[in-house]
Design a protein around this motif. Structure first.
Motif, PDB file in Angstrom:
ATOM      1  N   UNK A  29       6.817   0.088 -11.148  1.00 49.41           N
ATOM      2  CA  UNK A  29       6.825   1.031 -12.267  1.00 49.41           C
ATOM      3  C   UNK A  29       7.566   0.442 -13.464  1.00 49.41           C
ATOM      4  N   UNK A  30       8.684  -0.239 -13.206  1.00 46.18           N
ATOM      5  CA  UNK A  30       9.420  -0.862 -14.308  1.00 46.18           C
ATOM      6  C   UNK A  30       8.600  -1.967 -14.955  1.00 46.18           C
ATOM      7  N   UNK A  31       7.892  -2.721 -14.150  1.00 44.36           N
ATOM      8  CA  UNK A  31       7.055  -3.782 -14.713  1.00 44.36           C
ATOM      9  C   UNK A  31       5.981  -3.211 -15.621  1.00 44.36           C
ATOM     10  N   UNK A  51       2.156  10.163 -10.320  1.00 46.95           N
ATOM     11  CA  UNK A  51       1.111  10.125 -11.333  1.00 46.95           C
ATOM     12  C   UNK A  51       0.863   8.749 -11.911  1.00 46.95           C
ATOM     13  N   UNK A  52       1.368   7.706 -11.244  1.00 45.41           N
ATOM     14  CA  UNK A  52       1.183   6.322 -11.702  1.00 45.41           C
ATOM     15  C   UNK A  52       0.202   5.659 -10.738  1.00 45.41           C
ATOM     16  N   UNK A  53      -0.926   5.198 -11.251  1.00 42.53           N
ATOM     17  CA  UNK A  53      -1.970   4.648 -10.380  1.00 42.53           C
ATOM     18  C   UNK A  53      -2.446   3.285 -10.887  1.00 42.53           C
ATOM     19  N   UNK A 108       0.830  -1.208   0.000  1.00 41.45           N
ATOM     20  CA  UNK A 108       0.000   0.000   0.000  1.00 41.45           C
ATOM     21  C   UNK A 108       0.864   1.257   0.000  1.00 41.45           C
ATOM     22  N   UNK A 109       1.942   1.249   0.775  1.00 43.92           N
ATOM     23  CA  UNK A 109       2.850   2.399   0.780  1.00 43.92           C
ATOM     24  C   UNK A 109       3.460   2.616  -0.607  1.00 43.92           C
ATOM     25  N   UNK A 110       3.842   1.515  -1.265  1.00 42.70           N
ATOM     26  CA  UNK A 110       4.426   1.624  -2.601  1.00 42.70           C
ATOM     27  C   UNK A 110       3.426   2.219  -3.581  1.00 42.70           C
ATOM     28  N   UNK A 111       2.168   1.825  -3.478  1.00 46.25           N
ATOM     29  CA  UNK A 111       1.142   2.389  -4.358  1.00 46.25           C
ATOM     30  C   UNK A 111       0.961   3.878  -4.103  1.00 46.25           C
ATOM     31  N   UNK A 112       1.039   4.289  -2.830  1.00 44.85           N
ATOM     32  CA  UNK A 112       0.941   5.713  -2.515  1.00 44.85           C
ATOM     33  C   UNK A 112       2.111   6.487  -3.124  1.00 44.85           C
TER      34      UNK A 112
END
Length: 397
Positions: A356-358, A249-251, A239-243
């Motif tokens: 993000x790389x994935x 700007x990546x969701x 969850x922290x990584x998603x935040x």
């Protein structure tokens, strides 16, 4: 050969690898008697698990027969019962609670020993080096039926002295680790002379069954996470990584499949971080639906703090989906940059970078990474081949 299997709670959604192992042994012509210390859940989503539940005898099913069998076993063979009771003292703490657990183990072992004698069982195998291995060891001391057990981790590695792993290994004919890392941790606690007794037999998946699975995936998710909602899986870090990704700007959207004690905490975290439109807690799903969700994802993400070697990683690579995961325990033996993204455990920023790389990786490149992973699973994690390897050890024992 009649073989007995003992698991703490079987079947469950997280123990499908045990069912596949049993299937492989029975495919070789042997008969497996399934024993579960506690009853399986009623709400099993997978039809194969529901069928397996009907084949499984529950040790703690009825109190009176259990106590009567235990009394007969202790009175009929007092010397063996005393040996088992003494061994129980090395596997339980010297407290009132430990004394109760010790008595419970002895009663369960007496019941199991009697059931195995009636079925002419030639070998007993337990999964997990915790209480199933304790009951198996005591049943062996009561009956002389040889036993072995599989250690998965991380629970066994957190308390090796309290669980008396050394004593369990010394009394077993052989002990299975599911990875080279796992074997190294077991070797730490026994004399070098016992190291050859510790063998590696990896968990496996059935590629044909996965390929034929016709499940349904929830649409429009970029990632899926298949995990028990427990602290060791590191899901709050996800969850922290998603935040952090949201700040860039990546969701991405994440389908989280599984259930467990952290569900309420995760729901609060999703609300606090404003991730309600990105993370869906889908609960437990059957194997076919899990395979479908994996296929529909750009990658599977598993930010674990502690593991053995997760079967879900094998399942993800088996369907050709690369993984984002952490460099803990046996995971690096299967996953590297050729089939996924491996990051340090416990840190949100590296996990966010890997996700993000994935997402930025071309779909064709991801497909090639998935193909590499599937090749590794086919070579080292085929359920039938690994069951055959385990069976050879049992036959020798």
């Amino acid at each position: 050969m009649n073989i007995a299997y003992l698991v703490n709670r079987y079947p469950t959604v997280s123990h499908t690898f045990v069912r596949r192992e049993i299937d492989g042994i029975e495919a070789a012509g042997h008969h497996v008697h399934r024993f579960s210390i506690r009853a399986a859940p009623e709400d099993l989503p997978d039809p194969a698990d529901r069928a397996e539940r009907e084949r499984t005898a529950v040790v703690l099913g009825r109190a009176l027969p259990l106590l009567m069998t235990a009394a007969r076993g202790a009175i009929g063979r007092p010397g063996r019962a005393w040996r088992a009771w003494r061994a129980g003292g090395t596997m339980t703490p010297p407290t009132l609670r430990g004394l109760v657990a010790r008595a419970a183990y002895l009663a369960e072992a007496c019941w199991l020993a009697a059931a195995m004698k009636r079925a002419d069982v030639r070998h007993l195998h337990a999964h997990f080096g915790t209480n199933p291995a304790a009951v198996a060891r005591m049943a062996h001391l009561l009956s002389d039926i040889p036993y072995s057990f599989t250690v998965h981790g991380p629970d066994e590695f957190d308390a090796p002295r309290e669980l008396d792993l050394a004593g369990k290994i010394a009394d077993a004919r052989f002990v299975v680790a599911i990875s080279d890392y796992g074997r190294s941790q077991l070797c730490r606690w026994v004399d070098v002379a016992l190291w050859p007794r510790i063998v590696v037999v990896r968990c496996g998946v059935d590629l044909a069954t996965i390929d034929e699975a016709a499940g349904v995936a929830e649409p429009d998710f970029d990632f899926c996470c298949i995990a028990r909602l427990a602290p060791q899986k590191g899901l709050p870090i996800l969850l922290e990584a998603l935040a952090l990704l949201g700040q860039r700007g990546i969701r991405p959207r994440v389908a989280l499949v599984g259930d467990g004690p952290l569900r309420n905490e995760l729901e609060r975290g999703i609300e606090r971080l404003g991730l309600g439109g990105q993370v869906a807690l889908l609960g437990s799903r059957g194997g076919a639906d899990v395979a479908a969700q994996l296929r529909a994802s750009a990658a599977m993400v598993l930010p674990s703090f502690a593991e053995g070697l997760p079967v879900v990683i094998m399942e993800s690579l088996a369907v050709g989906t690369p993984v984002v995961t952490t460099a803990v325990a046996g995971i690096p033996e299967l996953v590297d940059e050729q089939c996924g993204w491996v990051v340090p455990a416990g840190a949100a920023a590296p996990l966010a970078d890997a996700m993000a790389r994935a997402l930025a990786t071309d779909a064709g490149v991801r497909a090639r990474m998935g193909a590499v992973g599937r090749g590794r699973v086919a070579a080292h994690h085929d359920a039938h081949a690994n069951a055959a390897a385990l069976l050879k050890h049992m036959e020798t024992a």
